[in-house]
Design an enzyme around this catalytic site. Sequence first.
Site, mmCIF file in Angstrom:
data_model
loop_
_atom_site.group_PDB
_atom_site.id
_atom_site.type_symbol
_atom_site.label_atom_id
_atom_site.label_comp_id
_atom_site.label_asym_id
_atom_site.label_seq_id
_atom_site.Cartn_x
_atom_site.Cartn_y
_atom_site.Cartn_z
ATOM 1 N N CYS A 28 -15.104 4.185 32.551
ATOM 2 C CA CYS A 28 -14.366 2.998 33.037
ATOM 3 C C CYS A 28 -13.525 2.354 31.935
ATOM 4 O O CYS A 28 -12.847 1.362 32.177
ATOM 5 C CB CYS A 28 -15.315 1.972 33.652
ATOM 6 S SG CYS A 28 -16.325 1.059 32.463
ATOM 7 N N HIS A 46 -3.470 6.349 16.932
ATOM 8 C CA HIS A 46 -4.560 7.250 17.323
ATOM 9 C C HIS A 46 -5.888 6.524 17.498
ATOM 10 O O HIS A 46 -6.945 7.150 17.474
ATOM 11 C CB HIS A 46 -4.692 8.394 16.302
ATOM 12 C CG HIS A 46 -3.515 9.324 16.302
ATOM 13 N ND1 HIS A 46 -3.247 10.239 15.297
ATOM 14 C CD2 HIS A 46 -2.499 9.475 17.207
ATOM 15 C CE1 HIS A 46 -2.146 10.915 15.593
ATOM 16 N NE2 HIS A 46 -1.669 10.465 16.739
ATOM 17 N N CYS A 83 -16.062 3.011 27.112
ATOM 18 C CA CYS A 83 -16.708 3.876 28.100
ATOM 19 C C CYS A 83 -15.798 5.059 28.453
ATOM 20 O O CYS A 83 -14.609 4.885 28.704
ATOM 21 C CB CYS A 83 -17.044 3.070 29.356
ATOM 22 S SG CYS A 83 -17.795 4.076 30.641
ATOM 23 N N ALA A 136 0.339 9.134 -3.114
ATOM 24 C CA ALA A 136 0.753 7.830 -2.581
ATOM 25 C C ALA A 136 0.220 6.682 -3.445
ATOM 26 O O ALA A 136 0.924 5.693 -3.684
ATOM 27 C CB ALA A 136 0.263 7.680 -1.145
ATOM 28 N N CYS A 173 -20.942 0.226 33.725
ATOM 29 C CA CYS A 173 -21.011 1.263 34.770
ATOM 30 C C CYS A 173 -22.030 2.358 34.466
ATOM 31 O O CYS A 173 -22.236 3.252 35.292
ATOM 32 C CB CYS A 173 -19.632 1.874 34.989
ATOM 33 S SG CYS A 173 -19.151 3.065 33.731
ATOM 34 N N CYS A 199 -22.626 2.678 28.886
ATOM 35 C CA CYS A 199 -21.803 1.499 29.151
ATOM 36 C C CYS A 199 -22.637 0.464 29.919
ATOM 37 O O CYS A 199 -23.287 0.809 30.922
ATOM 38 C CB CYS A 199 -20.609 1.939 29.989
ATOM 39 S SG CYS A 199 -19.602 0.608 30.647
ATOM 40 N N GLY A 218 2.159 10.367 3.326
ATOM 41 C CA GLY A 218 0.893 11.092 3.449
ATOM 42 C C GLY A 218 0.611 11.654 4.825
ATOM 43 O O GLY A 218 -0.528 11.638 5.275
ATOM 44 N N THR A 219 1.673 12.148 5.471
ATOM 45 C CA THR A 219 1.429 12.810 6.756
ATOM 46 C C THR A 219 2.108 14.172 6.756
ATOM 47 O O THR A 219 3.214 14.315 6.218
ATOM 48 C CB THR A 219 1.904 11.973 7.964
ATOM 49 O OG1 THR A 219 1.728 12.754 9.167
ATOM 50 C CG2 THR A 219 3.342 11.512 7.855
ATOM 51 N N GLN A 230 -1.364 6.711 11.801
ATOM 52 C CA GLN A 230 -2.112 7.696 12.612
ATOM 53 C C GLN A 230 -3.589 7.635 12.243
ATOM 54 O O GLN A 230 -4.412 8.313 12.845
ATOM 55 C CB GLN A 230 -1.590 9.111 12.333
ATOM 56 C CG GLN A 230 -0.126 9.294 12.664
ATOM 57 C CD GLN A 230 0.424 10.569 12.037
ATOM 58 O OE1 GLN A 230 0.363 11.644 12.617
ATOM 59 N NE2 GLN A 230 0.978 10.447 10.848
HETATM 60 P P1 OAD Z 1 -2.793 15.952 7.726
HETATM 61 O O1 OAD Z 1 -4.104 16.376 7.167
HETATM 62 O O2 OAD Z 1 -2.148 16.857 8.725
HETATM 63 O O3 OAD Z 1 -1.760 15.741 6.546
HETATM 64 C C1 OAD Z 1 -2.066 14.987 5.422
HETATM 65 C C2 OAD Z 1 -0.872 15.021 4.510
HETATM 66 O O4 OAD Z 1 -1.140 14.191 3.397
HETATM 67 C C3 OAD Z 1 -0.544 16.419 3.961
HETATM 68 O O5 OAD Z 1 0.844 16.682 4.182
HETATM 69 C C4 OAD Z 1 -0.873 16.319 2.471
HETATM 70 O O6 OAD Z 1 0.030 17.080 1.670
HETATM 71 C C5 OAD Z 1 -0.675 14.831 2.217
HETATM 72 N N1 OAD Z 1 -1.468 14.253 1.120
HETATM 73 C C6 OAD Z 1 -2.730 14.546 0.742
HETATM 74 N N2 OAD Z 1 -3.125 13.751 -0.258
HETATM 75 C C7 OAD Z 1 -2.088 12.903 -0.525
HETATM 76 C C8 OAD Z 1 -1.883 11.839 -1.446
HETATM 77 N N3 OAD Z 1 -2.832 11.445 -2.283
HETATM 78 N N4 OAD Z 1 -0.686 11.207 -1.439
HETATM 79 C C9 OAD Z 1 0.296 11.606 -0.576
HETATM 80 N N5 OAD Z 1 0.156 12.599 0.295
HETATM 81 C C10 OAD Z 1 -1.011 13.240 0.352
HETATM 82 O O7 OAD Z 1 -2.985 14.472 8.304
HETATM 83 P P2 OAD Z 1 -2.042 13.670 9.324
HETATM 84 O O8 OAD Z 1 -0.621 13.996 9.107
HETATM 85 O O9 OAD Z 1 -2.455 12.252 9.243
HETATM 86 O O10 OAD Z 1 -4.978 13.202 14.925
HETATM 87 O O11 OAD Z 1 -2.522 14.289 10.684
HETATM 88 C C11 OAD Z 1 -2.020 13.759 11.880
HETATM 89 C C12 OAD Z 1 -3.075 13.790 12.955
HETATM 90 O O12 OAD Z 1 -3.650 15.114 13.049
HETATM 91 C C13 OAD Z 1 -4.274 12.909 12.688
HETATM 92 O O13 OAD Z 1 -4.056 11.553 13.021
HETATM 93 C C14 OAD Z 1 -5.317 13.525 13.570
HETATM 94 C C15 OAD Z 1 -5.090 14.975 13.286
HETATM 95 O O14 OAD Z 1 -5.441 15.865 14.286
HETATM 96 C C16 OAD Z 1 -5.931 12.921 15.799
HETATM 97 O O15 OAD Z 1 -7.121 12.978 15.521
HETATM 98 C C17 OAD Z 1 -5.412 12.524 17.138
#
Ligand code: OAD
Length: 253
Positions: free
Chosen positions: A130, A119, A127, A231, A150, A147, A187-188, A101
Site C-alpha cells: 500500500c 533513487h 509498505c 571528488a 494493511c 505494515c 562521481g557517477t 542518485q
Molecule cells: P557507479 O558505481 O556506477 O559509478 C561510480 C563512479 O564514481 C565511477 O564512474 C567511478 O569512476 C567514480 N568514482 C569512484 N570514486 C570516486 C571519487 N573518489 N571521486 C570521484 N569519482 C569517483 O555509481 P552511480 O553512477 O552512482 O541505482 O550508479 C548509478 C546507479 O546505479 C545507482 O544509484 C544505483 C546503481 O544501480 C539504483 O540502485 C537504482
Amino acid sequence: MGISDELVERLRAAEHVAVLTGAGVSAESGVPTFRDAQTGLWANYDPAELATPQAFLRNPRLVWDWYAYRRQTVEAAQPNEAHYALVDLEQHYSDFTLITQNIDSLHWRAGSRDLLELHGNISRVRCFECATYAPGWDEEGELPPRCARCGGLLRPDVVWFGEGLPDQALRLAYEAAQRSQVFLSVGTSAIVQPAASLPLIARRSGAYLIEINVEETSLSVFADCWLQDQAGTVLPELVRRVIRDIQSREEGA
Ligand code: OAD
C-alpha cells in the site's frame, strides 16, 4: 585537465547551477560504489537477486537483510570534503539544485537541504503493498516487518531496477538541468537512466558541463571540462577558488 580560470569564472558568473552526484561522491566516506571492478557492489552481488521487486517477492528476507547491512554501512559513514564543499557552494546561489542518485543521506548530514533524491533513501521504509511509510520498525521481530495499516511487507524506500523514479523529484531535476548555466556531474558512471540524461539535457540547453570523476565515462567526451581526480580533493579546491573570486569582487565593488 586542471581547474582553469575559465572554469572558475563560469561558476562565479552563473546564476543557475545544478549538480548531479553518484556513488563516487561517497566513496571517500567508505560507502562502496556500484560498478568499480573490485569493490563495486555489482561486482560482488547480483542486482537481479537483490534489487528488483521480483527478487523481493522471491526472497523478502534476503533482500531485507542486504539492505539492513547496507543501512548499517551508511549510518557508520561520515560525510566527506566533497559533501561539505557542495554545502559551501550552495550558499552563493539563489538557484542551486543538488540532485543525487545516492540513497545514503550523506548530503543531508553534511547540511545540504535543497536535495532531490532520485533513487530514494535507504533510511526510510514503506509498505510493498500500500506504499504507506512506516515511522519505525523492529529489527528483532518478524523480518521484513509488516505494515501497521494493511499487513503487507515493508521494503526499503529505494528505487529498484524496473521501477519508476519519484515523479516530482524527476520533474524538478529535469527543470533544473534545463535552466542551469553550469552543470556538474560528480562521481557517477552516468550509465543508469534517466539520471544519466540530465547532464546531456543541460549541455543541450546551453549549460557549461563539468565532470568530476577519477575515470573516463561515456559523459567525458561531452563535458566542457573533465576534472580527473577524487571528488573529495578537487571539489573543495574548485569551490574555494570560486568563493575567493566572488568575495574579492564583492570587496572590490
Ligand atoms: P557507479 O558505481 O556506477 O559509478 C561510480 C563512479 O564514481 C565511477 O564512474 C567511478 O569512476 C567514480 N568514482 C569512484 N570514486 C570516486 C571519487 N573518489 N571521486 C570521484 N569519482 C569517483 O555509481 P552511480 O553512477 O552512482 O541505482 O550508479 C548509478 C546507479 O546505479 C545507482 O544509484 C544505483 C546503481 O544501480 C539504483 O540502485 C537504482
